[in-house]
Design an enzyme around this catalytic site. Structure first.
Site, PDB file in Angstrom:
ATOM      1  N   ALA A 146     -22.032  -7.036  34.360  1.00 61.37           N
ATOM      2  CA  ALA A 146     -21.795  -8.450  34.657  1.00 61.37           C
ATOM      3  C   ALA A 146     -20.310  -8.731  34.861  1.00 61.37           C
ATOM      4  O   ALA A 146     -19.916  -9.432  35.804  1.00 61.37           O
ATOM      5  CB  ALA A 146     -22.338  -9.316  33.525  1.00 61.37           C
TER       6      ALA A 146
ATOM      7  N   SER B 103     -26.288  -4.994  24.316  1.00 60.56           N
ATOM      8  CA  SER B 103     -26.593  -4.498  25.670  1.00 60.56           C
ATOM      9  C   SER B 103     -25.301  -4.328  26.458  1.00 60.56           C
ATOM     10  O   SER B 103     -25.041  -5.019  27.450  1.00 60.56           O
ATOM     11  CB  SER B 103     -27.537  -5.473  26.364  1.00 60.56           C
ATOM     12  OG  SER B 103     -28.708  -5.657  25.605  1.00 60.56           O
TER      13      SER B 103
ATOM     14  N   GLY C 166     -24.190  -2.055  28.485  1.00 58.86           N
ATOM     15  CA  GLY C 166     -24.277  -1.670  29.887  1.00 58.86           C
ATOM     16  C   GLY C 166     -24.461  -2.877  30.788  1.00 58.86           C
ATOM     17  O   GLY C 166     -23.822  -2.998  31.842  1.00 58.86           O
ATOM     18  N   ASP C 167     -25.335  -3.790  30.391  1.00 65.19           N
ATOM     19  CA  ASP C 167     -25.548  -5.008  31.166  1.00 65.19           C
ATOM     20  C   ASP C 167     -24.292  -5.868  31.202  1.00 65.19           C
ATOM     21  O   ASP C 167     -23.924  -6.414  32.250  1.00 65.19           O
ATOM     22  CB  ASP C 167     -26.690  -5.817  30.548  1.00 65.19           C
ATOM     23  CG  ASP C 167     -28.040  -5.156  30.739  1.00 65.19           C
ATOM     24  OD1 ASP C 167     -28.557  -5.179  31.857  1.00 65.19           O
ATOM     25  OD2 ASP C 167     -28.573  -4.610  29.757  1.00 65.19           O
ATOM     26  N   THR C 168     -23.656  -6.002  30.064  1.00 65.07           N
ATOM     27  CA  THR C 168     -22.478  -6.876  29.994  1.00 65.07           C
ATOM     28  C   THR C 168     -21.320  -6.319  30.808  1.00 65.07           C
ATOM     29  O   THR C 168     -20.619  -7.060  31.505  1.00 65.07           O
ATOM     30  CB  THR C 168     -22.057  -7.072  28.524  1.00 65.07           C
ATOM     31  OG1 THR C 168     -23.177  -7.564  27.783  1.00 65.07           O
ATOM     32  CG2 THR C 168     -20.919  -8.062  28.424  1.00 65.07           C
TER      33      THR C 168
END
Length: 394
Positions: A180, A173, A175-177
């Site tokens: 973050a 993932s 994009g999420d990381t």
């Protein structure tokens, strides 16, 4: 000279109080990073099951092993944010916090009676990290957005995979990381500024913008030349030679795109003619003949094992590497030497290997201080002082 770390480091963020209201990946990953370096992270979870990540992918004794990475060093408080009493308790926790992290759809936090403006009015020092698919403003703000959608909108998905085929995801993932990590950067910058002004602020991170921020020359190439970069498989477009090549027993990545590196690579594969070719002296010439160079390198690797290829590349100081699997990582001596294979003892006495702490700080490094908590394990310890204060105040 590198300074030896303290025997039991508290971490550079010791004393920082973080309230985490998010779930799954982006918000919790940001909080995990702060927790690794000493922040006291209180994670608020719904009593009926908690963060869904607890049950994602492979489970050990009913709990995801991913949970032991994403929630290490945190405390868990079980509260239903739809309940007015829980909302009041969260507002009290926010008064004591330095940072609040959430990754709901825009408007959800306000719907819980926890609007950042109100929280910051009560506690002007508070920094609020808001991670969402499209950001807190703009025409798309209310659309649901997961990391995979952000990777597509940010331009990454169009570049992944083989030309002429359906784009593929990178396998994690990302994009999420990326969101973050951008969130952590924003929080640290806001903390630095707060040291001068005494005031907090909102850090607004959109998943798609975090991806887009890593897209290198994608937009200026379109702006200047109308060029729309497309997928290029394992190659690096416009930089040559850099690609993956087949060996007798696997594949290797070879990055021979520096001018002097290229000459050493060509001599290593016994193509002195290409090393001496004036047209190939710089990247522009090599890009024009990239198919020829890939064919030459591929012909050389095809007759050798991965180990033989890497030994020859190392001897010539040419960057190259095997394509690691999880098993390769788990048994690699460099990973071990850098403390990136961190064994932790779970509550049942078993041992689990998790990723080590990144980045490495010489004097105040991060550390694994406690395992990921059971749902609501810290509810009483965290809320008891609030309730005692309420009782004392009558």
């Amino acid at each position: 000279m590198q300074t030896s770390p303290d025997p039991t480091p508290a971490g550079p963020l010791a004393g920082l109080k973080v309230l985490e209201l998010g779930q799954l990946i982006a918000g919790p990953f940001a909080a995990k990073t702060l927790a690794d370096f000493g922040a006291d992270v209180i994670k608020v979870e719904a009593p009926d099951g908690g963060d869904p990540l607890r049950r994602w992918r492979l489970l050990k004794d009913g709990t995801s092993v991913w949970w032991q990475v994403q929630s290490r060093n945190k405390r868990s408080v079980a509260l239903d944010l739809k309940d007015p009493e829980a909302q009041a308790l969260v507002r009290e926790l926010a008064l004591e916090a330095d940072v609040l992290i959430e990754n709901f759809r825009p408007g959800a936090l306000e719907g819980f009676g926890l609007a950042p403006e109100a929280l910051m009015a009560a506690s002007p020092k508070l920094i609020v990290l808001r991670v969402s698919g499209y950001g807190q403003t703009g025409p798309y703000r209310d659309k649901p957005g997961f990391g995979v959608v952000a990777e597509a909108m940010g331009g990454l998905r169009h570049l992944s995979g083989e030309p002429g085929r359906v784009p593929v995801r990178v396998g994690v993932s990302i994009g999420d990381t990326l969101a973050a990590l951008h969130g952590v950067i924003g929080v640290l910058m806001a903390l630095h500024e707060r040291g001068k002004s005494g005031r907090g602020q909102v850090v607004d991170v959109a998943l798609y913008e975090a991806v887009f921020n890593c897209m290198e020359s994608l937009l200026p190439e379109y702006s200047a030349f109308g060029a729309v970069r497309g997928p290029a498989g394992s190659a690096l477009p416009g930089i040559a030679p850099t690609n993956a090549y087949v060996c007798r027993d696997g594949q290797v990545l070879v990055a021979g795109n520096g001018d002097s590196i290229f000459r050493r690579l060509m001599k290593t594969i016994a193509r002195e003619d290409l090393a001496a070719d004036a047209e190939l002296a710089d990247n522009t010439g090599r890009v024009a003949r990239v198919a020829e160079l890939d064919a030459a390198i591929g012909a050389w690797t095809a007759t050798r094992t991965v180990d033989e290829v890497l030994a020859a590349l190392d001897a010539a100081a040419v960057p190259g590497g095997r394509i690691y699997t999880a098993a390769d990582i788990a048994h690699d001596p460099h990973y071990a030497a850098r403390d990136m294979l961190l064994p932790v003892t779970l509550d049942d006495g078993s041992t689990l290997t998790v990723p080590g702490i990144v980045p490495k700080l010489s004097r105040t490094p991060g550390s694994h201080r406690r395992n990921a908590p059971a749902l609501g394990a810290d509810t009483e310890a965290v809320l008891a002082p609030l309730r005692a204060r309420r009782k004392a105040e009558g």
